[in-house]
Design a protein around this motif. Structure first.
Motif, PDB file in Angstrom:
ATOM      1  N   LEU A 138      38.143  57.268  41.455  1.00 24.99           N
ATOM      2  CA  LEU A 138      39.444  57.618  42.138  1.00 24.99           C
ATOM      3  C   LEU A 138      40.363  56.261  42.376  1.00 24.99           C
ATOM      4  N   THR A 139      39.732  55.004  42.690  1.00 22.41           N
ATOM      5  CA  THR A 139      40.620  54.025  42.985  1.00 22.41           C
ATOM      6  C   THR A 139      41.155  53.435  41.533  1.00 22.41           C
ATOM      7  N   TYR A 140      40.583  53.588  40.423  1.00 22.37           N
ATOM      8  CA  TYR A 140      40.913  53.296  38.996  1.00 22.37           C
ATOM      9  C   TYR A 140      42.115  54.355  38.774  1.00 22.37           C
ATOM     10  N   LEU A 141      42.153  55.344  39.031  1.00 23.36           N
ATOM     11  CA  LEU A 141      43.030  56.474  38.523  1.00 23.36           C
ATOM     12  C   LEU A 141      44.282  56.417  39.447  1.00 23.36           C
ATOM     13  N   ILE A 142      44.026  56.418  40.688  1.00 21.62           N
ATOM     14  CA  ILE A 142      45.263  56.310  41.711  1.00 21.62           C
ATOM     15  C   ILE A 142      45.871  54.831  41.356  1.00 21.62           C
ATOM     16  N   THR A 143      45.326  53.769  40.915  1.00 23.64           N
ATOM     17  CA  THR A 143      46.091  52.674  40.543  1.00 23.64           C
ATOM     18  C   THR A 143      47.072  53.003  39.535  1.00 23.64           C
ATOM     19  N   GLN A 144      46.517  53.617  38.488  1.00 26.51           N
ATOM     20  CA  GLN A 144      47.220  54.017  37.347  1.00 26.51           C
ATOM     21  C   GLN A 144      48.626  54.723  37.715  1.00 26.51           C
ATOM     22  N   PHE A 145      48.408  55.619  38.799  1.00 24.34           N
ATOM     23  CA  PHE A 145      49.586  56.273  39.263  1.00 24.34           C
ATOM     24  C   PHE A 145      50.640  55.311  39.696  1.00 24.34           C
ATOM     25  N   LEU A 152      46.462  45.991  44.030  1.00 20.21           N
ATOM     26  CA  LEU A 152      46.453  47.508  44.576  1.00 20.21           C
ATOM     27  C   LEU A 152      45.491  47.913  44.689  1.00 20.21           C
ATOM     28  N   PRO A 153      44.353  48.100  43.742  1.00 16.03           N
ATOM     29  CA  PRO A 153      42.932  48.714  43.799  1.00 16.03           C
ATOM     30  C   PRO A 153      42.420  48.438  45.170  1.00 16.03           C
ATOM     31  N   ALA A 154      42.302  47.165  45.599  1.00 13.96           N
ATOM     32  CA  ALA A 154      41.476  46.816  46.929  1.00 13.96           C
ATOM     33  C   ALA A 154      42.220  47.435  47.754  1.00 13.96           C
ATOM     34  N   ILE A 155      43.523  47.643  47.993  1.00 15.64           N
ATOM     35  CA  ILE A 155      43.835  48.345  49.170  1.00 15.64           C
ATOM     36  C   ILE A 155      43.803  49.839  49.165  1.00 15.64           C
ATOM     37  N   ILE A 156      44.052  50.222  47.786  1.00 17.86           N
ATOM     38  CA  ILE A 156      43.697  51.962  47.803  1.00 17.86           C
ATOM     39  C   ILE A 156      42.222  52.111  47.986  1.00 17.86           C
ATOM     40  N   MET A 157      41.272  51.260  47.269  1.00 12.63           N
ATOM     41  CA  MET A 157      39.923  51.657  47.711  1.00 12.63           C
ATOM     42  C   MET A 157      39.692  51.414  49.303  1.00 12.63           C
ATOM     43  N   TYR A 213      34.493  43.207  44.732  1.00 10.02           N
ATOM     44  CA  TYR A 213      34.033  43.188  43.458  1.00 10.02           C
ATOM     45  C   TYR A 213      34.638  43.881  42.491  1.00 10.02           C
ATOM     46  N   TRP A 214      34.945  45.364  42.934  1.00  7.41           N
ATOM     47  CA  TRP A 214      35.643  46.094  41.968  1.00  7.41           C
ATOM     48  C   TRP A 214      37.238  45.882  41.432  1.00  7.41           C
ATOM     49  N   ASN A 215      37.797  45.331  42.565  1.00 10.31           N
ATOM     50  CA  ASN A 215      39.094  44.708  42.096  1.00 10.31           C
ATOM     51  C   ASN A 215      39.041  43.534  41.230  1.00 10.31           C
ATOM     52  N   SER A 216      38.074  42.729  41.280  1.00 14.82           N
ATOM     53  CA  SER A 216      37.995  41.516  40.469  1.00 14.82           C
ATOM     54  C   SER A 216      37.426  41.861  39.027  1.00 14.82           C
ATOM     55  N   MET A 217      36.528  42.882  39.082  1.00 12.27           N
ATOM     56  CA  MET A 217      36.236  43.616  37.577  1.00 12.27           C
ATOM     57  C   MET A 217      37.399  43.995  36.808  1.00 12.27           C
ATOM     58  N   LEU A 218      38.249  44.566  37.442  1.00 12.83           N
ATOM     59  CA  LEU A 218      39.489  45.229  37.101  1.00 12.83           C
ATOM     60  C   LEU A 218      40.741  44.174  36.455  1.00 12.83           C
ATOM     61  N   ILE A 219      40.544  43.072  37.210  1.00  7.11           N
ATOM     62  CA  ILE A 219      41.589  42.084  36.880  1.00  7.11           C
ATOM     63  C   ILE A 219      40.621  41.290  35.566  1.00  7.11           C
ATOM     64  N   LYS A 220      39.534  41.064  35.751  1.00  9.31           N
ATOM     65  CA  LYS A 220      38.622  40.175  34.665  1.00  9.31           C
ATOM     66  C   LYS A 220      38.708  40.749  33.227  1.00  9.31           C
ATOM     67  N   PHE A 221      38.493  42.028  33.480  1.00 13.79           N
ATOM     68  CA  PHE A 221      38.467  43.027  31.894  1.00 13.79           C
ATOM     69  C   PHE A 221      39.685  43.497  31.739  1.00 13.79           C
ATOM     70  N   LYS A 222      40.831  43.279  32.383  1.00 12.91           N
ATOM     71  CA  LYS A 222      42.335  43.790  32.041  1.00 12.91           C
ATOM     72  C   LYS A 222      42.237  45.263  31.875  1.00 12.91           C
ATOM     73  N   ALA A 223      41.751  45.927  32.900  1.00 18.80           N
ATOM     74  CA  ALA A 223      41.903  47.306  32.803  1.00 18.80           C
ATOM     75  C   ALA A 223      43.312  47.768  32.923  1.00 18.80           C
ATOM     76  N   PHE A 224      44.351  46.885  33.648  1.00 20.56           N
ATOM     77  CA  PHE A 224      45.781  47.259  33.660  1.00 20.56           C
ATOM     78  C   PHE A 224      46.405  46.455  32.834  1.00 20.56           C
ATOM     79  N   ASP A 225      47.811  46.577  32.620  1.00 19.40           N
ATOM     80  CA  ASP A 225      48.638  45.742  32.103  1.00 19.40           C
ATOM     81  C   ASP A 225      49.142  44.546  32.659  1.00 19.40           C
ATOM     82  N   VAL A 226      48.959  44.672  34.138  1.00 22.98           N
ATOM     83  CA  VAL A 226      49.457  43.688  34.925  1.00 22.98           C
ATOM     84  C   VAL A 226      48.061  43.420  35.931  1.00 22.98           C
ATOM     85  N   ASN A 227      47.684  42.273  36.421  1.00 22.19           N
ATOM     86  CA  ASN A 227      46.802  41.990  37.335  1.00 22.19           C
ATOM     87  C   ASN A 227      47.353  42.136  38.723  1.00 22.19           C
TER      88      ASN A 227
END
Length: 477
Positions: free
Chosen positions: A334-341, A134-139, A117-131
């Motif tokens: 934490l998943t969101y911020l580590i993905t930014q890294f 990575l958030p899924a495996i980090i989480m 769910y969280w990875n799909s939300m980050l993709i759906k709402f364009k949280a990062f410049d690329v889809n």
């Protein structure tokens, strides 16, 4: 050697195709890799060296077992779990009994849902410049910080609904979107989370603050979300009203925030294996805010996450079972911020080293660290030297007698029960307490601190029904 076309900047050789680049791509089939990752670690955890049952886990099993016998939380059983979690544990006992394996499996089903769910939300709402996946495996790796993050718990049940609420808040950052349904769902999900884990009541002000300050809620939207929040709690209250237990619920529920804390683990226990992901999260925050630009929506999403982490930290001021399963609420942020890294680091070799340290190193270090703490930890239930047949009531912190016996009597959470018993009572409340004890007379009472002895002196009729066979042990005549 076969070639793989993963993009213009990716070398077309299998040698350079790493796990990091595998999950960085936008391909739903990467979720199969997440499933394999969780499955392999699950097999390792459960078969190679399984962890013993913890005190909270045994209490949840006892609660589900007791409720299945026709009793009610608060009305008949003194415990600090949320009513919805209590109901869930009742179903677990109905189908699986005291199966620690079932708790592990159901827990991993819930975390898999959260990850998807969280990875799909980050993709759906364009949280990062690329889809990216990575958030899924980090989480998934962050959940392996500790073994009890992976198992069923009230915190995991409640956080499942909080992450649904956070996803709806992310939807508010998308411009030109009808938000009536979304604002109602935010409130309903947050209310359900509180019903599962009362400590999550701190996210009510989070919902109000972020709704007004970041999502620009109108008065109508704010009222709609508050109505949604109140709806599950009103239904719970209605359940207790129809079962003549509302007064007891109103009396006991506030006490759950005032009882003494079970400090199973120290902050240092968490910091030792957790320092590396924290450093990655801090680095990811500064990279996202200082080194690159963001859209207006991404700025709002980052604000939502930072405030989420602040309110998540506030939860630890009111929790009464200080154990690592409570850390589940920090994982989405934490998943969101580590993905930014990982998305903003320029040196690929640094990114890959950090990735493997997180995905492989964190589960390994976490496993070894918690295995090392077992011999000296009060978090795990030690084997009892004496087996008591039938039902037993333990008025103390040592729950080992329950390993081979059923709960008898109303006092499951000892420290909450202490606070409850120390209250001043009028004649009506004393009569209610006597009826509670008379209804659930345990065959044996272990009373190392003298609490039951004080109760017997208050109720001579009850005192006539028990005899002290040894110091701190009372048996029903």
């Amino acid at each position: 050697m076969a070639s793989f076309n993963f993009g213009q900047n990716q070398p077309n050789t299998l040698l350079h195709y790493t796990l990091f680049s595998f999950f960085k791509l936008n391909d739903p089939f990467r979720l199969i890799g997440i499933g394999i990752y969780i499955l392999l670690l699950t097999i390792f955890y459960i078969t190679l060296s399984p962890f013993p049952i913890t005190n909270p886990q045994l209490m949840w099993m006892l609660l589900g077992e007791r409720l299945g016998q026709g009793y009610y939380l608060y009305q008949d059983i003194i415990d600090d779990n949320g009513p919805l979690s209590a109901g869930f544990f009742t179903f677990m006992d109905m189908f699986f009994g005291r199966s620690l394996f079932a708790y592990e499996v159901v827990g991993r089903i819930l975390i898999s849902f959260q990850i998807l769910y969280w990875n799909s939300m980050l993709i759906k709402f364009k949280a990062f410049d690329v889809n990216t996946y990575l958030p899924a495996i980090i989480m998934a790796s962050l959940f392996h910080f500790s073994f009890d993050l992976l198992s069923l718990s009230p915190a995991l049940l409640g956080s499942t609904f909080l992450i649904l609420a956070l996803g709806q808040l992310f939807s508010q950052t998308v411009l030109q979107q009808d938000t009536s349904e979304s604002t109602l769902l935010i409130g309903i999900y947050a209310g359900l989370a509180t019903g599962f884990h009362p400590n999550y009541i701190v996210f009510l002000p989070y919902m109000i603050f972020t709704g007004i300050a970041i999502s620009s809620f109108s008065f109508r939207q704010l009222m709609l979300s508050l109505v949604g929040y109140a709806l599950p709690l009103l239904l719970i209250s209605l359940f207790y009203f129809w079962n003549d237990g509302l007064e007891e619920a109103i009396q006991i529920w506030p006490l759950t925030f005032l009882s003494r804390k079970y400090e199973y683990q120290s902050l240092l226990n968490w910091l030792i294996p957790g320092i590396f992901p924290l450093l990655l999260a801090v680095a990811g925050y500064f990279m996202a805010t200082v080194l690159r630009g963001s859209t207006v929506n991404q700025q709002k999403q980052r604000q939502l996450v930072i405030i989420w982490l602040l309110f998540s930290a506030a939860v630890f001021f009111i929790i009464k079972k200080q154990a690592s399963f409570q850390l589940v609420i920090l994982i989405p942020g934490l998943t969101y911020l580590i993905t930014q890294f990982f998305l903003n680091i320029k040196k690929e070799i640094v990114a890959k080293i950090a990735f493997y340290l997180l995905v492989i190193g964190l589960p390994a270090v976490g496993f070894l660290f918690w295995q090392k703490t077992i011999p000296d930890s009060e978090y795990f239930v030690a084997e009892s030297e004496v087996v008591y047949p039938g039902d037993v009531l333990v008025l103390g912190d040592n729950l080992s007698p329950y390993l081979n016996a059923k709960l008898g009597g109303p006092f499951l959470n000892y420290r909450l029960s202490q606070l409850y018993l120390d209250q001043d009572r009028d004649l009506r409340e004393k009569a209610r307490l006597f009826q509670m004890l008379q209804k659930q007379k345990p065959s044996r009472v272990l009373d190392p601190n003298g609490d039951f002895e004080k109760l017997l002196k208050q109720f001579p009729a009850l005192e006539q029904q028990y005899r002290e066979t040894s110091v701190g042990l009372f048996e029903l005549k």
